[in-house]
Design an enzyme around this catalytic site. Structure first.
Site, PDB file in Angstrom:
ATOM      1  N   PRO A   9     -17.356 -25.329  16.182  1.00 42.32           N
ATOM      2  CA  PRO A   9     -17.090 -24.820  14.835  1.00 42.32           C
ATOM      3  C   PRO A   9     -15.610 -24.739  14.479  1.00 42.32           C
ATOM      4  CG  PRO A   9     -17.829 -23.049  16.294  1.00 42.32           C
ATOM      5  CD  PRO A   9     -18.056 -24.340  17.027  1.00 42.32           C
ATOM      6  N   ASN A  10     -15.347 -25.082  13.244  1.00 43.18           N
ATOM      7  CA  ASN A  10     -14.023 -25.005  12.609  1.00 43.18           C
ATOM      8  C   ASN A  10     -13.054 -26.081  13.078  1.00 43.18           C
ATOM      9  OD1 ASN A  10     -14.611 -22.610  11.028  1.00 43.18           O
ATOM     10  ND2 ASN A  10     -14.651 -21.541  12.983  1.00 43.18           N
ATOM     11  N   ARG A  17      -5.928 -26.208   9.623  1.00 44.64           N
ATOM     12  CA  ARG A  17      -6.327 -24.888  10.125  1.00 44.64           C
ATOM     13  C   ARG A  17      -5.223 -24.298  11.006  1.00 44.64           C
ATOM     14  NH1 ARG A  17     -10.453 -23.898  15.182  1.00 44.64           N
ATOM     15  NH2 ARG A  17     -10.572 -21.649  14.927  1.00 44.64           N
ATOM     16  N   TYR A  22      -2.780 -24.589  16.142  1.00 42.10           N
ATOM     17  CA  TYR A  22      -3.534 -25.791  16.511  1.00 42.10           C
ATOM     18  C   TYR A  22      -2.819 -27.105  16.200  1.00 42.10           C
ATOM     19  CZ  TYR A  22      -7.268 -22.386  17.060  1.00 42.10           C
ATOM     20  OH  TYR A  22      -8.014 -21.307  17.471  1.00 42.10           O
ATOM     21  N   ASN A  74     -14.838 -29.114  23.332  1.00 45.59           N
ATOM     22  CA  ASN A  74     -14.116 -27.944  22.842  1.00 45.59           C
ATOM     23  C   ASN A  74     -15.140 -27.135  22.061  1.00 45.59           C
ATOM     24  OD1 ASN A  74     -12.622 -25.982  21.625  1.00 45.59           O
ATOM     25  ND2 ASN A  74     -10.962 -27.337  20.962  1.00 45.59           N
ATOM     26  N   ALA A  77     -15.110 -21.255  18.927  1.00 42.23           N
ATOM     27  CA  ALA A  77     -15.435 -19.845  19.122  1.00 42.23           C
ATOM     28  C   ALA A  77     -16.714 -19.625  19.936  1.00 42.23           C
ATOM     29  CB  ALA A  77     -15.558 -19.157  17.768  1.00 42.23           C
ATOM     30  N   HIS A  80     -16.784 -18.224  23.545  1.00 44.83           N
ATOM     31  CA  HIS A  80     -16.718 -16.802  23.881  1.00 44.83           C
ATOM     32  C   HIS A  80     -18.014 -16.049  23.567  1.00 44.83           C
ATOM     33  CE1 HIS A  80     -12.621 -18.180  23.855  1.00 44.83           C
ATOM     34  NE2 HIS A  80     -12.629 -18.342  22.554  1.00 44.83           N
ATOM     35  N   ASP A  87     -26.538 -22.401  28.739  1.00 44.51           N
ATOM     36  CA  ASP A  87     -27.854 -22.721  29.285  1.00 44.51           C
ATOM     37  C   ASP A  87     -28.217 -24.183  29.056  1.00 44.51           C
ATOM     38  OD1 ASP A  87     -28.144 -20.145  30.193  1.00 44.51           O
ATOM     39  OD2 ASP A  87     -29.597 -19.527  28.670  1.00 44.51           O
ATOM     40  N   GLU A  98     -14.176 -28.561  29.814  1.00 45.73           N
ATOM     41  CA  GLU A  98     -13.945 -27.682  28.661  1.00 45.73           C
ATOM     42  C   GLU A  98     -12.479 -27.827  28.234  1.00 45.73           C
ATOM     43  OE1 GLU A  98     -14.999 -23.662  29.718  1.00 45.73           O
ATOM     44  OE2 GLU A  98     -13.830 -22.795  28.081  1.00 45.73           O
ATOM     45  N   HIS A 100      -9.459 -26.540  25.400  1.00 47.85           N
ATOM     46  CA  HIS A 100      -8.966 -25.688  24.313  1.00 47.85           C
ATOM     47  C   HIS A 100      -7.567 -26.146  23.950  1.00 47.85           C
ATOM     48  CE1 HIS A 100     -12.368 -23.099  24.763  1.00 47.85           C
ATOM     49  NE2 HIS A 100     -12.159 -23.114  26.066  1.00 47.85           N
ATOM     50  N   ILE A 101      -7.343 -26.327  22.673  1.00 47.99           N
ATOM     51  CA  ILE A 101      -6.023 -26.762  22.205  1.00 47.99           C
ATOM     52  C   ILE A 101      -4.991 -25.678  22.502  1.00 47.99           C
ATOM     53  CG2 ILE A 101      -4.699 -27.349  20.129  1.00 47.99           C
ATOM     54  CD1 ILE A 101      -7.444 -28.442  18.994  1.00 47.99           C
ATOM     55  N   SER A 102      -5.356 -24.455  22.199  1.00 48.05           N
ATOM     56  CA  SER A 102      -4.443 -23.327  22.423  1.00 48.05           C
ATOM     57  C   SER A 102      -4.661 -22.751  23.826  1.00 48.05           C
ATOM     58  CB  SER A 102      -4.698 -22.239  21.373  1.00 48.05           C
ATOM     59  OG  SER A 102      -6.003 -21.702  21.521  1.00 48.05           O
ATOM     60  N   ARG A 107      -3.853 -15.312  24.128  1.00 47.04           N
ATOM     61  CA  ARG A 107      -4.263 -14.860  22.799  1.00 47.04           C
ATOM     62  C   ARG A 107      -5.088 -13.563  22.923  1.00 47.04           C
ATOM     63  NH1 ARG A 107      -6.635 -19.740  19.494  1.00 47.04           N
ATOM     64  NH2 ARG A 107      -6.332 -18.210  17.829  1.00 47.04           N
ATOM     65  N   ARG A 111     -10.793 -13.819  23.564  1.00 45.24           N
ATOM     66  CA  ARG A 111     -10.771 -15.258  23.882  1.00 45.24           C
ATOM     67  C   ARG A 111     -10.579 -15.517  25.378  1.00 45.24           C
ATOM     68  NH1 ARG A 111     -10.310 -17.596  18.678  1.00 45.24           N
ATOM     69  NH2 ARG A 111      -9.110 -16.237  17.302  1.00 45.24           N
TER      70      ARG A 111
HETATM   71  C1  DQA Z   1     -10.167 -23.059  20.624  1.00 46.60           C
HETATM   72  C2  DQA Z   1      -9.911 -21.601  21.018  1.00 46.60           C
HETATM   73  C3  DQA Z   1     -11.041 -20.706  20.531  1.00 46.60           C
HETATM   74  O1  DQA Z   1     -10.787 -19.360  20.903  1.00 46.60           O
HETATM   75  C4  DQA Z   1     -11.161 -20.773  19.026  1.00 46.60           C
HETATM   76  O2  DQA Z   1     -12.239 -20.000  18.574  1.00 46.60           O
HETATM   77  C5  DQA Z   1     -11.255 -22.167  18.516  1.00 46.60           C
HETATM   78  C6  DQA Z   1     -10.421 -23.198  19.132  1.00 46.60           C
HETATM   79  C7  DQA Z   1      -8.971 -23.978  20.980  1.00 46.60           C
HETATM   80  O3  DQA Z   1      -9.141 -25.177  20.908  1.00 46.60           O
HETATM   81  O4  DQA Z   1      -7.874 -23.479  21.284  1.00 46.60           O
HETATM   82  O5  DQA Z   1     -11.952 -22.443  17.557  1.00 46.60           O
HETATM   83  O6  DQA Z   1     -11.295 -23.535  21.347  1.00 46.60           O
END
Ligand code: DQA
Length: 147
Positions: A9-10, A17, A22, A74, A77, A80, A87, A98, A100-102, A107, A111
């Protein structure tokens, strides 16, 4: 051999964003780079993005029988919150990394926990969008070793 890149998502909003966190790279840029990186190594890279938890679960289920050898995800959210995505991976037994950009660990506290990290092959966090490239490099190497 085939690699599946899933963004949750997002992440469709990348580029606009929260660019301070990011960056300015769009999801289309990330996906094009991933496809080219895979192609250069002789692999098909398929990309999937959804803002819906169930759609991501369904895509992971499909990976069991569609020739996917490895997933790079990725989960946004859902990292978390989602026992369902955890599952799904446990159920299909397709290996995944896995991304994560950040750096989620520097943070907010919510997270810091991931429902996926302890069943992932590896985790990238804080390397910006280069995290996808680095994860794919690792996956390509893994697939080479598998024959
Ligand atoms: C994220 C980190 C997550 O906490 C956040 O909800 C995201 C992006 C990252 O790529 O850093 O949507 O997965």
């Amino acid at each position: 051999m085939s690699i599946l890149v899933i963004n949750g998502p997002n992440l469709n909003l990348l580029g606009t964003r929260e660019p301070g966190i990011y960056g300015a790279t769009t999801l289309a840029d990330i996906e094009a780079a991933a496809i080219a990186q895979g192609e250069a190594a002789g692999h098909t890279v398929e990309c999937f993005q959804s803002n819906h938890e169930g759609a991501i679960v369904d895509r992971i289920h499909a990976a069991r029988t569609d020739g996917t050898q490895f997933v790079v995800i990725n989960p946004g959210a859902y990292t978390h919150t989602s026992v369902a995505i955890r599952d799904a991976f446990a159920g299909v037994e397709v290996p995944f990394c896995e991304v994560h950009i950040s750096n989620v660990h520097k943070r907010e506290a919510f997270r810091h926990h991931s429902y996926l990290s302890d069943i992932a092959v590896g985790v990238m966090a804080g390397f910006g969008v280069m995290g996808y490239t680095l994860a794919l490099e690792f996956v390509i190497e893994q697939l080479k070793n598998q024959g």
